[in-house]
Design an enzyme around this catalytic site. Structure first.
Site, PDB file in Angstrom:
ATOM      1  N   SER A 166       0.840  -1.190   0.000  1.00 42.89           N
ATOM      2  CA  SER A 166       0.000   0.000   0.000  1.00 42.89           C
ATOM      3  C   SER A 166       0.884   1.253   0.000  1.00 42.89           C
ATOM      4  O   SER A 166       1.712   1.415  -0.900  1.00 42.89           O
ATOM      5  CB  SER A 166      -0.962  -0.033   1.194  1.00 42.89           C
ATOM      6  OG  SER A 166      -1.981   0.925   1.051  1.00 42.89           O
ATOM      7  N   GLU A 232      -8.640  -5.487  -6.651  1.00 41.46           N
ATOM      8  CA  GLU A 232      -8.277  -4.074  -6.577  1.00 41.46           C
ATOM      9  C   GLU A 232      -8.491  -3.350  -7.898  1.00 41.46           C
ATOM     10  O   GLU A 232      -8.454  -2.121  -7.952  1.00 41.46           O
ATOM     11  CB  GLU A 232      -6.824  -3.925  -6.125  1.00 41.46           C
ATOM     12  CG  GLU A 232      -6.565  -4.448  -4.720  1.00 41.46           C
ATOM     13  CD  GLU A 232      -5.149  -4.192  -4.258  1.00 41.46           C
ATOM     14  OE1 GLU A 232      -4.868  -3.054  -3.826  1.00 41.46           O
ATOM     15  OE2 GLU A 232      -4.325  -5.135  -4.317  1.00 41.46           O
ATOM     16  N   HIS A 270      -7.238  -5.711  -1.395  1.00 44.82           N
ATOM     17  CA  HIS A 270      -6.108  -4.883  -0.970  1.00 44.82           C
ATOM     18  C   HIS A 270      -5.409  -5.431   0.270  1.00 44.82           C
ATOM     19  O   HIS A 270      -4.185  -5.330   0.374  1.00 44.82           O
ATOM     20  CB  HIS A 270      -6.595  -3.456  -0.712  1.00 44.82           C
ATOM     21  CG  HIS A 270      -5.497  -2.477  -0.454  1.00 44.82           C
ATOM     22  ND1 HIS A 270      -4.597  -2.090  -1.425  1.00 44.82           N
ATOM     23  CD2 HIS A 270      -5.132  -1.805   0.679  1.00 44.82           C
ATOM     24  CE1 HIS A 270      -3.745  -1.218  -0.919  1.00 44.82           C
ATOM     25  NE2 HIS A 270      -4.036  -1.032   0.366  1.00 44.82           N
TER      26      HIS A 270
END
Length: 288
Positions: A166, A232, A270
């Site tokens: 991330s 995602e 994610h």
């Protein structure tokens, strides 16, 4: 001060707990950085067996509070049969924060290359923490943390990996494009490219130009894995598309000192992508 990494003592019904559940051969300490003027929880885990003659490869893992244990167990279990798993013994170094929460707001500062005017508030409307400290955080890793690790453990300074997810994935790409000599392998999971897209695009161009000029080539070469969960792709940020396109561009630099791959994890999102990313990242770093 160094302490053992473990889970606090807890008593279950009908049982008496004699102690916490620990991670074998793992320790933690708090380091104060003169570069960022902030404190970090540093977790280390030594794999089973003696180190190789060249020293252990080193995996530096961002967001250590959330994934250090997972990475450590993946190595501890899989390195026993490297000829089957593709994973060898490695020293794991988790870089986290002095908290029991999996994530800390300080990561917004440490992992972002510059402040952004576009992303200033959380979904609930509250202000995001300060941003733009990635350069100082990278100095902490290179100039303060790495010397401590090299002094206290037998490590292979030519075989070091950095893994982030991330915003941590954004930081990994920042490091690859600005200081590619710092690590041999770069693993960027679900990188938040949208956070500093224009900044990152410019650094990628400069990085590619340097490879073209031959000034960054090194032996045995730099490796980069960019990966995301398939689910995602539906996120409005467009990170899935941008990450895939970036990986395709980087994969064309094979003959200039960079080996890059893209991977999409089927039916993962994610956060759920993390265990698969860790195992694949370990194999990627140790591939011939």
């Amino acid at each position: 001060m160094v302490s053992r990494v473990g889970i606090p003592r807890r008593t279950f019904q009908g049982e008496t707990a004699n102690g916490g559940v620990g991670i074998p051969n793992a320790e933690q300490r708090v380091m104060r950085s003169s570069r960022t003027n902030l404190s970090y929880r540093i977790m280390t885990a030594i794999p089973p067996g003696p180190p190789p003659s060249t020293g252990y490869p080193v995996f530096y893992v961002l967001d250590g509070n959330s994934v250090f244990a997972t990475v450590t167990e993946a190595v501890r279990v899989q390195c026993r049969r490297p000829e089957v798993t593709g994973v060898k013994a490695a020293l794991i170094v988790g870089i986290g924060y002095p908290t029991d929460e999996p994530f800390h707001p300080q990561r917004y500062f440490d992992y972002t290359p510059e402040k952004t005017a576009k992303y200033t508030r959380k979904p609930d409307g509250t202000m995001l923490p300060e941003q733009g400290g990635a350069a100082a955080f990278l100095d902490f890793i290179q100039e303060e943390l790495k010397p401590v690790i090299a002094r206290e453990y037998p490590v292979d300074l030519t075989n070091q990996t950095i893994m982030g997810h991330s915003l941590g994935g954004l930081f990994v790409l920042h490091t690859l494009f600005t200081r590619p000599e710092y690590f041999r392998t770069y693993i960027a999971g679900s990188p938040s490219i949208h956070w500093n897209r224009e900044w990152l695009d410019e650094r990628e161009k400069l990085f590619t130009a340097a490879l073209d000029a031959g000034s960054l080539q090194k032996s045995p070469g730099i490796r980069a894995l960019i990966a995301m969960g398939e689910l995602e792709n539906a996120h409005p940020s467009g990170n899935y598309r941008m990450a895939r396109e970036m990986a395709v561009r980087l994969s064309k630099l094979e003959n200039r000192g960079l080996s890059a791959q893209w991977h999409s994890f089927e039916e993962e999102g994610h956060v759920s992508v993390l265990p698969g990313l860790i195992s694949r990242g370990l194999r990627f770093a140790f591939r011939p």
